[in-house]
Design an enzyme around this catalytic site. Structure first.
Site, mmCIF file in Angstrom:
data_model
loop_
_atom_site.group_PDB
_atom_site.id
_atom_site.type_symbol
_atom_site.label_atom_id
_atom_site.label_comp_id
_atom_site.label_asym_id
_atom_site.label_seq_id
_atom_site.Cartn_x
_atom_site.Cartn_y
_atom_site.Cartn_z
ATOM 1 N N CYS A 82 1.034 -41.366 17.235
ATOM 2 C CA CYS A 82 -0.269 -40.699 17.289
ATOM 3 C C CYS A 82 -0.824 -40.584 18.700
ATOM 4 C CB CYS A 82 -1.232 -41.384 16.343
ATOM 5 S SG CYS A 82 -0.719 -41.100 14.618
ATOM 6 N N ASP A 111 -6.515 -44.572 16.205
ATOM 7 C CA ASP A 111 -5.977 -45.301 15.036
ATOM 8 C C ASP A 111 -5.918 -46.823 15.194
ATOM 9 O OD1 ASP A 111 -5.608 -42.675 14.306
ATOM 10 O OD2 ASP A 111 -3.439 -42.789 14.034
ATOM 11 N N HIS A 126 -4.875 -41.089 4.733
ATOM 12 C CA HIS A 126 -3.952 -40.385 3.842
ATOM 13 C C HIS A 126 -4.224 -40.690 2.374
ATOM 14 C CE1 HIS A 126 -1.655 -39.670 7.439
ATOM 15 N NE2 HIS A 126 -1.133 -40.871 7.514
ATOM 16 N N ASP A 142 -6.319 -42.632 10.967
ATOM 17 C CA ASP A 142 -5.285 -42.069 10.125
ATOM 18 C C ASP A 142 -5.800 -42.238 8.693
ATOM 19 O OD1 ASP A 142 -2.696 -40.880 10.572
ATOM 20 O OD2 ASP A 142 -1.754 -42.625 9.656
ATOM 21 N N HIS A 191 0.650 -39.079 -0.455
ATOM 22 C CA HIS A 191 0.788 -38.278 0.771
ATOM 23 C C HIS A 191 2.255 -37.987 1.085
ATOM 24 C CE1 HIS A 191 0.366 -37.451 5.173
ATOM 25 N NE2 HIS A 191 -0.664 -36.788 4.710
ATOM 26 N N HIS A 199 0.286 -46.131 3.906
ATOM 27 C CA HIS A 199 -0.616 -46.722 4.906
ATOM 28 C C HIS A 199 -1.888 -45.903 5.005
ATOM 29 C CE1 HIS A 199 1.553 -43.580 7.095
ATOM 30 N NE2 HIS A 199 0.497 -43.504 7.904
ATOM 31 N N LYS A 252 -7.882 -37.912 10.110
ATOM 32 C CA LYS A 252 -6.789 -36.937 10.150
ATOM 33 C C LYS A 252 -5.698 -37.347 9.179
ATOM 34 C CE LYS A 252 -4.758 -39.507 13.911
ATOM 35 N NZ LYS A 252 -3.569 -39.983 13.186
#
Ligand code: VGL
Ligand code: ZN
Length: 219
Positions: free
Chosen positions: A160, A17, A57, A55, A61, A90, A115
């Site tokens: 993470c 990330d 989303h 990351d 989310h 984010h 992810k």
């Protein structure tokens, strides 16, 4: 005690990330998060295998405070799979914050894993979403390629990076976290707790200068 580790051609660097939203100026900025970039670039030149994570989303989310009326970032709520920390919006696909840091050398990477793309489940780990059941496929990919040692760096140490390291141990990998290549958020002592939990799980903590040799040359 620092241990010295000789890099091997089958080792993989997992860059977690390293995205604009986790760097200063980003929506969920990790203090000094951008300092991992030069470390990561030097490390990447020494590994045959590099995998990156992002990351990722969708709007609305479950991990976004904005999805829960009346809630503020950094509060905790209960969701279907347990406790969820609420974050500022984010890493929304298509926004600059979701992009990898522009200084990150991504050309050597074999794979980019995204992810957290399911609006209902957060995913700190590169291996499993936070329900601990939905796989990203990364463990299978790494196993098919054969190496068993993973070197982790990136953001954030206590979220993470930690979740990825613990899942990698559960999946049977030997796991090293490069401590000068990570930075933490530190929410209510989460950074110290993360190092303790990782050590208890057999994750080894190394520094860039403890790594010897060059995985690229030991073919
Ligand atoms: C992360 C919080 C929310 C991380 C991702 O990359 O550590 N932290 N989403
Ligand atoms: Zn996230």
């Amino acid at each position: 005690m620092a241990e010295r580790v000789e890099l091997q051609a089958s080792d993989t660097l997992l860059a977690i990330d390293v995205q604009n939203d986790f760097c200063p100026g980003g929506a969920l900025a990790v203090p000094r998060g951008d300092e991992v970039v030069p470390v990561m670039n030097r490390l990447a030149r020494r590994f045959r295998h590099v995998a990156l994570t992002q990351d990722w989303h969708p709007r609305g989310h479950v991990s976004f405070a904005s999805s829960h009326p009346g809630r503020a970032p950094y509060e905790r709520i209960q969701v279907a799979y347990g406790e969820q920390v609420l974050w500022p919006d984010h890493c929304v696909p298509g926004t600059p914050g979701a992009e990898l840091h522009p200084g990150l050398d991504t050309l050597a990477a074999d794979l980019i894993v995204r992810k957290g793309n399911d609006p209902r489940i957060d995913s700190y780990s590169a291996f499993y979403e936070n329900d601990h059941r939905t796989s990203t496929g990364l463990a299978g990919y790494l196993r098919e390629r054969g190496g068993r040692r993973l070197f982790l760096a990136g953001l954030a140490t206590d979220f993470c990076v930690q979740y990825s390291a613990l899942d990698a141990r559960r999946e049977g990998f030997d796991v090293f976290v490069v401590e000068d290549g990570v930075r933490g958020i530190d929410l209510d002592g989460s950074l110290a707790a993360a190092w303790t939990r990782m050590a208890a799980a057999g994750v080894r903590r190394v520094r860039e200068r403890d790594l010897e040799g060059h995985g690229k040359e030991s073919r």
